[in-house]
Design an enzyme around this catalytic site. Sequence first.
Site, PDB file in Angstrom:
ATOM      1  N   GLU A  86      38.961 100.410  36.720  1.00  0.00           N
ATOM      2  CA  GLU A  86      39.647  99.225  37.221  1.00  0.00           C
ATOM      3  C   GLU A  86      39.707  99.123  38.745  1.00  0.00           C
ATOM      4  OE1 GLU A  86      40.628  96.784  35.267  1.00  0.00           O
ATOM      5  OE2 GLU A  86      39.962  97.876  33.494  1.00  0.00           O
ATOM      6  N   SER A 468      83.946  95.813 -15.775  1.00  0.00           N
ATOM      7  CA  SER A 468      85.077  96.739 -15.872  1.00  0.00           C
ATOM      8  C   SER A 468      85.397  97.458 -14.576  1.00  0.00           C
ATOM      9  CB  SER A 468      84.813  97.769 -16.977  1.00  0.00           C
ATOM     10  OG  SER A 468      84.773  97.126 -18.236  1.00  0.00           O
TER      11      SER A 468
END
Length: 859
Positions: A86, A468
């Site tokens: 780069e 229940s």
Amino acid sequence: MKIFKKFLQILCICVLLGCITLVALYLYVKPDIPSVAVLKDVKLQTPMQVFTRDGALINQFGEKRRIPVKINDVPEQMRYAFLATEDNRFYEHYGIDPIGIVRSALVLISTGEKRQGASTITMQLARNFFLTREKAYIRKVKEIFIALHIEQLLTKDEIFELYLNKIELGNRAFGIGAAAQVYYGKALNELTLAQMAMIAGLPKAPSALNPIRNPERARARRNVVLGRMLEEGYITPAEYSEATSAPITAKFHGAEIDLYAPYISEMVRAELVAMYGEDQAYNSGIKVYTSVESTVQAAAQQALRKNLYAYDMRHGYRGPEAYLWQHDSEPVPDNDTILTKLKAVNELADLHAAVVVEVQEQAMTVVNKEGEQLSIDWEGLKWARSYITSSRQSFAPKTAADILSPGAQIWYRYDDQGQIMLAQIPEASSALVSLDPKDGRIKAVVGGYSFEQSQYNRAVQAKRQVGSNIKPFIYSAALEHGYSLASIINDAPINHWDKSQGVAWRPKNSPDKYVGPIRVRRALAQSKNVVSVRLLRGVGVEATAEHLLKFGFTPQDIPKNETLALGSASLTPLELARGMSTFANGGNLIEPYFITEIRSNEGEVLFKAQPVVACSDEVRRKNEVLAEFAEFARTDQSISDDFEKQSEIDESLSEQPPKCAPRVISEQNAFLIADAMTSAIWGGGNWQHGNGWNGTGWRATKLKRRDLSGKTGTTNSSVDTWFSGFNKNVMATVWVGFDNPGNALGRTSYNNNLDKSQIFGAESGAKTAQPAWIDYMEVALADEPYAPIEPPEGLESVRIDLQTGLLSHNNDFSSRFEYFMKGTAPTRYAEKKRATIFEAQPQDDKKQETDELFESELF
């Protein structure tokens, strides 16, 4: 000379115009140039991470994946790879590289193609941080000025570090730390030279050069990077040769998740977005520590799945997902075709996709998505009776050919022993939530079988009838209104004519059996429906409903009619677990929470949970005294002026216990219900003398802990099944049912027209939900000490007769010690001939009336 002077004039004018142009351009772009403060305080967009209480990463959220690294932690070869590719003169120029610009221009003039870019690393950083992606000359001008500005304010290493952390590298990876994880599942220092070069080649075109999607183009680009490194002398020819011949090993790796727990992490995501907004939640690097523990959370997930698999196996095999070819009429496809079709299948949870390629007598060979050949033995196949209905299956298979043929696309999984099992995606759903009843900390939560299949969190969102599981709350109301655990209620059928409907309401026990007069303790343990209805009548519907609201339930979820006694209330598993925790913690209503701490990316504590805590009466009294003392100290001027006294006060107040949760029922009431619920697991009586009995939760005796209380729950037609249970430190609730309540869980009655070799059997809370609770609690309680709920003050224990609930002179199997709130114990002793009570009778101011009834009516 005239020509020379003319040239100088023109040159000066050009220089002057150039300077004016530069100044004008600078003034034009100045608003876009970042300030010193912005550059010195650059905040990378880092995803939110979610951890367990013990620090295991369970998820991360954010569009951009980033793992920030320091420049000194970046391997030297990786730095060279980026510099060579780069900006090889990065440490020599001042933000722009004139030599690079000239070289790029010469290449453009000589070839007519833009083969070399002139952007420096600093210019790329300027573009990525502060500019849009618009392609315009003015953007390049801005880029140059910002690059020069950056070079003035930051060191070269600081610029390079920002660049390496900011650069886009494909697959939502930003920065080299994230790229190393996404492509190779490694840390930077674990990468090979070839892998480093691969990553360094990505900035040019992250999508086109992606090594996962375009491996050949990525290989070519990698070799270009390696060639540049060789030219610049960063690597040797031998290193170059070895790296260029290395294979492409990149494949997608998700975040380094230690424990995948999507339901709790989604709860966190939604909460953080609500607290901070999407941008800060997703991009500021927030670290969230949840209340769940990694070991028990993993156990909860495994228990839930194992239980759903067991349910599915009981109800038969629904067949393969598809046939990739018909073995008797089509040729077998080649391996590549088979693998292509399999790789298109999205796998769920711990199920793996495969295709049957060969069927033996009692085994079959399958090929999975990775191309591996596996054998499923008879132990993994013999369960697969063909599914007919939720309560009917076909004959048991005798050979593998009775189940599947070659070409079938199937699912397989591994059981606890590592055995490969034929499997299927469960149709039933489930949820599990576990709390610390002392402060409401969520220890584990699972909202369904698979988050990928359904993101609906049934643990906190699904309101289902509790069956229940409502009974402990009904019985708690009864204790508040004068009943005791020794009160005798008639367990006999009820026929109630409803004038408005023109029909009789006939609530029944499940199973439809009745024992006549029964103590409240045993009725709760054996989940007697008709007893629950009689208790509701004795207390009153309105009074019972009001009592239930104390447990944090909302009024619209509590029906004010007699069906409430049978569990017609609709609650989420979390709401039910919260209510049940009240019995475990001495009557306090805690507030469930799932976030313990939130930290910024820099480690600053942004939030710390301060839950309300279940307090004893002694602690509450201490809090009240301290509060009064603090108020007195604030109002008494003489104390305020006395430094030493004020210091003593401050020290006393600093030791104040956490804020107490509100008490909603008495400690005595909470203990009595919790103690009665131990009988649901351990039963009662004496089996050797013929009066022993089981509670509905007897399967939990497998845990061999006497400190557990529990309650089953089953609704009509077994649409919903539940089990809730706890000791002083751990509370857990499990629900199993269908997302579509129109489906039932296989409850059936015998049909004489069906062959007796076919499978029958009712599903219920004990059979369908409790096994997951047991498997979870086995792990959750592994390191927990024995923690029974101790009886508080205000109770008395007396020996009662098991049949009548009255005092007993006997010291044998016909009696037991029972707890009573002071003043509610029976005052009479049982006689040889005992009476039958046909309706509920409280034992407080009505004791005389009850005793007279015993004398007047025999069994």
